[in-house]
Enzyme design. Structure first.
Site: not given
Ligand SMILES: Cc1cc2nc3c(=O)[nH]c(=O)nc-3n(C[C@H](O)[C@H](O)[C@H](O)COP(=O)(O)OP(=O)(O)OC[C@H]3O[C@@H](n4cnc5c(N)ncnc54)[C@H](O)[C@@H]3O)c2cc1C
Length: 301
Positions: A132, A135-136
């Site tokens: 990302c 992010c970084d």
């Molecule tokens: C290394 C890294 C660094 C990042 N740095 C930043 C940053 O600095 N700033 C920023 O804004 N964003 C950052 N991001 C991006 C940010 O983390 C994501 O955009 C955000 O977490 C998305 O949120 P979400 O809730 O949509 O999904 P996710 O965070 O992916 O959460 C989804 C959840 O659903 C669960 N799940 C999946 N399938 C199922 C199922 N069938 N049943 C039950 N549970 C399930 C998973 O276990 C997970 O816990 C970063 C991402 C990464 C990987």
């Protein structure tokens, strides 16, 4: 069978925000996660762009979001939802151990970045290997970095990084980019972007703490402080595939987070969205909870 008003699937920032809003509006909310609450936050070493917070670990932000949701009455369930079916006005979600009946579903299962699978990639994740740029990128201001990929994201993010970093080496396995021509023209014209076409990265090297260089498949070593990998993102749609409309694998929603099936809402990285960040996921979650509230009120007449 366990019953709730709103079943939130996924406890990343989108799911925990949706759960918090729905519980605060008076609904019985079960928020299910296959792993620990927090989602991708648990992989973030330091987050500094979540509005209104000081630089903090992703783990600390995950804990705060979970605590806040639970304080409003959200029940957290540790289960992987395998499938969902419609049952009259309700939905039944199936996990390995139990079935859950809900009036509305908020699907917030997130996405995962495709990895290169090269040597050193996992070891240096969070120590210079990133998926990302927004992010970084700012952590590598004035440094030399390598970008891998040939689609729109790789091109856009190479351009973004070229404004922050001293130099960007863009490595792509083909001789032509897959991304839009207007972007590849801009990349080719940018003075501090150097192209390595028809090449692959075979290893990320470092000193144990930070990335120091990247090795290409012709044996050359490029000195760099970071490797940004943009070779695709895979949405976690297994539980919902075939039930709602998808586009390119992502869940299609309208601006209120409604999917093609009334009563099922989607939020965060799993849906078609131009920007995948913690703040946008949390915003999506709030919108989805608001739309679920209107939907349930409609059911109740
Ligand atoms: C290394 C890294 C660094 C990042 N740095 C930043 C940053 O600095 N700033 C920023 O804004 N964003 C950052 N991001 C991006 C940010 O983390 C994501 O955009 C955000 O977490 C998305 O949120 P979400 O809730 O949509 O999904 P996710 O965070 O992916 O959460 C989804 C959840 O659903 C669960 N799940 C999946 N399938 C199922 C199922 N069938 N049943 C039950 N549970 C399930 C998973 O276990 C997970 O816990 C970063 C991402 C990464 C990987």
């Amino acid at each position: 069978m366990r019953e709730c008003d709103v079943l939130v699937i996924g406890c990343g920032p989108a799911g925990l925000s949706a759960a918090q809003y729905a519980a605060r509006a008076g609904y019985r909310v079960l928020a299910a996660d296959a792993l620990a609450p927090g989602g991708q936050l648990l992989y973030i070493d330091e987050i500094e762009n979540y509005p209104g917070t000081e630089k903090m670990s992703g783990y600390a932000l995950a804990e705060a979001l979970e605590k806040q949701a639970v304080s409003f009455g959200v029940e957290i369930g540790f289960m992987e939802i395998a499938s969902i079916e419609k049952d009259g006005d309700a939905f039944i979600a199936h996990s390995a151990d139990e079935d859950i009946a809900a009036k509305a579903i908020i699907y917030a299962a997130g996405a995962r970045h495709r990895h290169l699978g090269c040597q050193g990639e996992e070891e240096y994740q969070g120590k210079g290997v990133s998926y990302c740029a927004t992010c970084d990128g700012p952590f590598f201001r004035g440094k030399d970095v390598v970008v891998v990929g040939g689609g729109d994201t790789a091109l856009t993010d190479a351009l973004y990084l070229s404004k922050i970093c001293s130099s960007v080496t863009l490595v792509h396995r083909r001789m032509e980019f897959r991304g839009q021509k207007v972007l590849s023209d801009r990349v080719r014209a940018r003075e501090n972007i150097r192209l390595e076409l028809g090449r692959n990265v075979v290893s990320v090297n470092g000193n144990g703490r930070n990335v120091t260089s990247v090795t290409l498949d012709d044996g050359r070593m490029i000195e760099a402080s970071a490797l940004f990998v943009f070779v695709g993102i895979i949405p976690n749609t297994e539980a919902i595939d075939g039930l709602v409309e998808l586009s390119g694998g992502f869940v299609v929603t309208d601006g209120s987070m409604r999917t093609s099936v009334p009563g099922i809402f989607a939020a965060g990285d799993v849906r078609t969205t131009p920007f995948r960040q913690v703040v946008t996921a949390a915003g999506d979650g709030a919108l989805a909870a608001h739309a679920a509230d209107s939907y349930i009120q409609g059911l109740n007449g």
